[in-house]
Design a protein around this motif. Structure first.
Motif, mmCIF file in Angstrom:
data_model
loop_
_atom_site.group_PDB
_atom_site.id
_atom_site.type_symbol
_atom_site.label_atom_id
_atom_site.label_comp_id
_atom_site.label_asym_id
_atom_site.label_seq_id
_atom_site.Cartn_x
_atom_site.Cartn_y
_atom_site.Cartn_z
ATOM 1 N N MET A 209 -3.112 -5.438 -2.958
ATOM 2 C CA MET A 209 -3.837 -4.204 -3.328
ATOM 3 C C MET A 209 -4.035 -3.258 -2.143
ATOM 4 O O MET A 209 -4.723 -2.262 -2.269
ATOM 5 N N ARG A 210 -3.508 -3.628 -0.973
ATOM 6 C CA ARG A 210 -3.628 -2.799 0.233
ATOM 7 C C ARG A 210 -5.103 -2.492 0.548
ATOM 8 O O ARG A 210 -5.509 -1.349 0.711
ATOM 9 N N LEU A 211 -5.889 -3.571 0.604
ATOM 10 C CA LEU A 211 -7.332 -3.410 0.814
ATOM 11 C C LEU A 211 -7.665 -3.434 2.301
ATOM 12 O O LEU A 211 -6.996 -4.112 3.089
ATOM 13 N N LYS A 212 -8.735 -2.740 2.662
ATOM 14 C CA LYS A 212 -9.168 -2.790 4.059
ATOM 15 C C LYS A 212 -9.780 -4.176 4.321
ATOM 16 O O LYS A 212 -10.280 -4.839 3.383
ATOM 17 N N ARG B 6 -2.042 -2.358 -16.871
ATOM 18 C CA ARG B 6 -2.459 -3.096 -15.687
ATOM 19 C C ARG B 6 -1.851 -4.487 -15.648
ATOM 20 O O ARG B 6 -1.485 -4.988 -14.605
ATOM 21 N N GLU C 28 -5.431 6.587 -8.273
ATOM 22 C CA GLU C 28 -4.649 5.539 -7.602
ATOM 23 C C GLU C 28 -3.154 5.882 -7.507
ATOM 24 O O GLU C 28 -2.518 5.642 -6.468
ATOM 25 N N PRO D 143 -10.096 -2.101 -6.038
ATOM 26 C CA PRO D 143 -9.256 -0.905 -5.966
ATOM 27 C C PRO D 143 -7.789 -1.302 -5.840
ATOM 28 O O PRO D 143 -7.457 -2.255 -5.121
ATOM 29 N N GLY D 144 -6.951 -0.592 -6.557
ATOM 30 C CA GLY D 144 -5.517 -0.848 -6.447
ATOM 31 C C GLY D 144 -4.998 -1.937 -7.375
ATOM 32 O O GLY D 144 -3.795 -2.201 -7.399
ATOM 33 N N TRP D 145 -5.891 -2.565 -8.165
ATOM 34 C CA TRP D 145 -5.416 -3.593 -9.096
ATOM 35 C C TRP D 145 -4.917 -2.915 -10.365
ATOM 36 O O TRP D 145 -5.517 -2.965 -11.418
ATOM 37 N N ASP D 146 -3.803 -2.234 -10.220
ATOM 38 C CA ASP D 146 -3.131 -1.629 -11.370
ATOM 39 C C ASP D 146 -1.863 -2.447 -11.643
ATOM 40 O O ASP D 146 -1.739 -3.570 -11.154
ATOM 41 N N PHE E 247 -10.209 -6.465 -12.923
ATOM 42 C CA PHE E 247 -9.403 -5.272 -12.650
ATOM 43 C C PHE E 247 -10.234 -4.094 -12.138
ATOM 44 O O PHE E 247 -9.844 -3.431 -11.188
ATOM 45 N N ASP E 248 -11.346 -3.839 -12.800
ATOM 46 C CA ASP E 248 -12.119 -2.643 -12.461
ATOM 47 C C ASP E 248 -12.842 -2.760 -11.129
ATOM 48 O O ASP E 248 -13.326 -1.763 -10.602
ATOM 49 N N ARG F 123 -8.696 6.695 -1.878
ATOM 50 C CA ARG F 123 -9.208 6.108 -3.132
ATOM 51 C C ARG F 123 -10.540 6.715 -3.540
ATOM 52 O O ARG F 123 -10.913 6.690 -4.706
ATOM 53 N N GLU G 174 -4.429 1.037 5.656
ATOM 54 C CA GLU G 174 -5.449 0.648 4.678
ATOM 55 C C GLU G 174 -6.692 1.542 4.763
ATOM 56 O O GLU G 174 -7.363 1.782 3.762
#
Lengths: 495, 77
Positions: B13-16, A229, A469, B31-34, B27-28, A464, A457
């Motif tokens: 993170m391409r969040l809504k 990560r 992911e 969503p998308g935080w990889d 991180f957890d 998701r 999105e």
């Protein structure tokens, strides 16, 4: 099949004992030697062996008969390592699940594997007995199981890999397969018992698990990290501990180089080996690694879950064949065959087939697929390619629709099925495309037919909740219709 | 600046739009935080704030609060 030219291909013996026997033996012989490190703790081989024996006694009681499948679900941790070898010692078959596996998928695997028990680090609602991974692998007052209850021919691992139709396939490996694979890998990579290796790959993935098996055979130390990560954190650990080894997928190197520029070169004095795998590495990244690490063995494998590592290149030694996937690894035979099963000569393209002691036993409960794949004692990889006159193999394509996203296989159908359930989506088609950021190699592109407008999105958020992911498309395209054959099959090459 | 940090997270993170960013998140929690999301976040922050991070600073970007603190310190410098 013509003989391959001699290259530094070390001779490798057949395994004399299972990996769990080997790791327990390390514990008896070198109890103080460090086996596992994490950023928070250190575990010696002696302590690891003790915990494996205790957990094995508990698992053995729970599963009753040998050969029962045990699901293991959790992030990289000493507990997961203990559980993996304890299942083997108990005579069970380990089924490793990704830490973030959707509950529905875990339930499907529990059913398909007819598992008896699951040891999990998170709550998973499964139709079988579920126990806490940490408490089952910490010290207890049970009587330890002194000797492993498994032979080399017994099943060891059942690994679920992505199938072409979206349904996962269970790859059944015997103890002799995984022990042979570990011997082969260590012979090529040249891992030594005094090496400290940084390992951020998930143990649930065939590549990461292969590094753990290699450690059990070589007796070196793994520094387990929770993942990639924060790629800069992986490099910092590598430099701080002056690691001798590193295992990473190509995307990991790309991220490290982008985020920390040339700092990887600071490891040149202590980094003796790297193992790379699961995907292709861009040519310029290979050159950069060679420039930054002139003394390091940079070993890139070609492999698949069904056959561990089949071929290897070492970038410096094979500098004139860097576009290839290398030559067969130690103790491995490879050939190129046509559709009728005839061997093809140098330069002729066909399907790559593989043979060796590391090849799987079967696809779990799928005798027809097993028969098709293991025809004539050779594993048919589904990968297309050719061999050159120097004995190096080259990939030109593959027979299936599976997309390799940064080293992880994704079935387009699985993503399409999830996407098609969105109320705004009429239908969709997913295909592999070049990652626009140039990190992952391939990524998924989704072509969607919509009944009403919806933002990317919102579709990403929907997915998701349903898939992991890395399976989420990075490219989105609105289309009028999905190209299909008269029988309704998606024509992915037209999308 | 607060909004700009949250906007960087949303884009990386391409969040809504409705996803609320809080300082305590790690991180957890997002969503998308990889690894790709992390790289995109660094790129986004560097571009929005006209700053650049070294390796140790990137290692420390492990929560929204930590990101905010580093960005504030570097922007003030």
């Amino acid at each position: 099949m013509p003989l391959l030219p001699e290259r530094a291909r070390p001779e490798v013996d057949a395994p004399g004992e299972s990996l769990v026997a080997a790791i327990l033996g390390h514990g008896d012989r070198w109890p103080e030697r460090i086996a596992i490190r994490t950023p928070r703790e250190t575990i010696s081989y002696g302590a690891l062996a003790e915990r494996i024996r205790l957990a094995a006694a508990k698992i053995r009681r729970a599963i009753g008969n040998p050969g029962q499948r045990v699901l293991l679900c959790g992030p990289n941790s000493p507990e997961l390592v203990v559980a993996y070898f304890a299942v083997h010692a108990a005579g069970g078959v380990a089924v490793l699940l990704e830490a973030d596996i959707p509950r529905e998928t875990a339930g499907w695997i529990a059913h398909d594997a007819q598992a008896r028990l699951a040891l999990c680090s998170r709550e998973l609602d499964l139709p079988i007995a579920v126990a806490d991974l940490a408490s089952w692998t910490s010290a207890g007052d049970d009587r330890p199981l002194e000797s492993p209850q498994c032979g080399l021919q017994d099943p060891a691992d059942l690994i679920y890999t992505t199938g072409t139709s979206g349904r996962r396939k269970g790859v059944l490996l015997a103890h002799e397969n995984i022990a042979q694979a570990a011997l082969n890998i260590n012979a090529f990579v040249k891992t030594r018992h005094d090496d400290l290796e940084v390992m951020p790959l998930p143990l649930s993935h065939s590549f990461g698990l292969g590094r753990l098996r290699a450690m059990a055979q070589a007796g070196h130390c793994l520094l387990l990290l929770p993942g990639m990560r924060n790629p800069a954190a992986v490099l910092k650990q590598l430099l701080d501990v002056k690691a001798a080894g590193l295992a990473l997928v190509p995307a990991g190197f790309d991220l490290i180089l982008r985020m920390t520029r040339d700092r990887l070169g600071d490891a040149r004095q202590h980094l003796r080996y790297i193992e790379i795998g699961s995907a292709a590495m861009p040519a310029d990244t290979k050159q950069k690694l060679m420039e930054l690490l002139p003394q390091t063995r940079i070993c890139h494998h070609y492999g698949l879950t069904e056959a561990s590592r089949a071929a290897f290149t070492e970038y410096h030694a094979d500098r004139d064949h860097l576009a290839s996937i290398g030559q067969p690894g130690p103790n491995v035979s490879m050939a190129v065959r046509d559709e009728a099963g005839h061997d093809l000569g140098d330069g002729q393209a066909g399907e790559i087939v593989v043979r060796g002691g590391m090849v799987m036993q079967e696809y779990w409960m799928q005798p027809e697929l097993t028969y098709e794949t293991l025809r004539g004692g050779w594993l048919h990889t589904g990968d297309l390619g050719y061999r050159d006159a120097d004995g190096y193999y080259y990939l030109t394509g593959r027979q299936s629709d599976v997309v390799n996203v940064g080293g992880r296989k994704v079935s387009p159908e699985e993503v399409e099925q999830a996407l098609n359930k969105h109320p705004a989506v009429v239908e969709s088609a997913c295909v592999g495309a070049a990652d626009p950021q140039g990190v992952l190699g391939e990524c998924l592109k989704a072509c969607v037919v919509l009944r009403r407008e919806v933002r990317d999105e919102q579709l990403i958020e929907w997915l998701r909740q349903r898939v992991e992911e890395h399976k989420i498309p990075r490219i989105w395209q609105r289309v009028e219709k999905i190209a299909k054959t008269p029988s309704g099959k998606i024509q992915r090459h037209l999308m | 600046m607060t909004d700009a940090v949250a906007a960087a997270f949303h884009k990386a993170m391409r969040l809504k739009d409705s996803f609320a960013i809080a300082d305590s998140m790690s991180f957890d929690d997002i969503p998308g935080w990889d690894s790709i999301g992390h790289m995109n976040l660094v790129t986004e922050l560097e571009s929005r704030f006209g700053i650049s991070f070294d390796m140790d600073e990137i290692v420390g970007l492990d929560s929204v609060g930590a990101v905010r603190a580093v960005v504030a310190r570097k922007s003030a410098a």
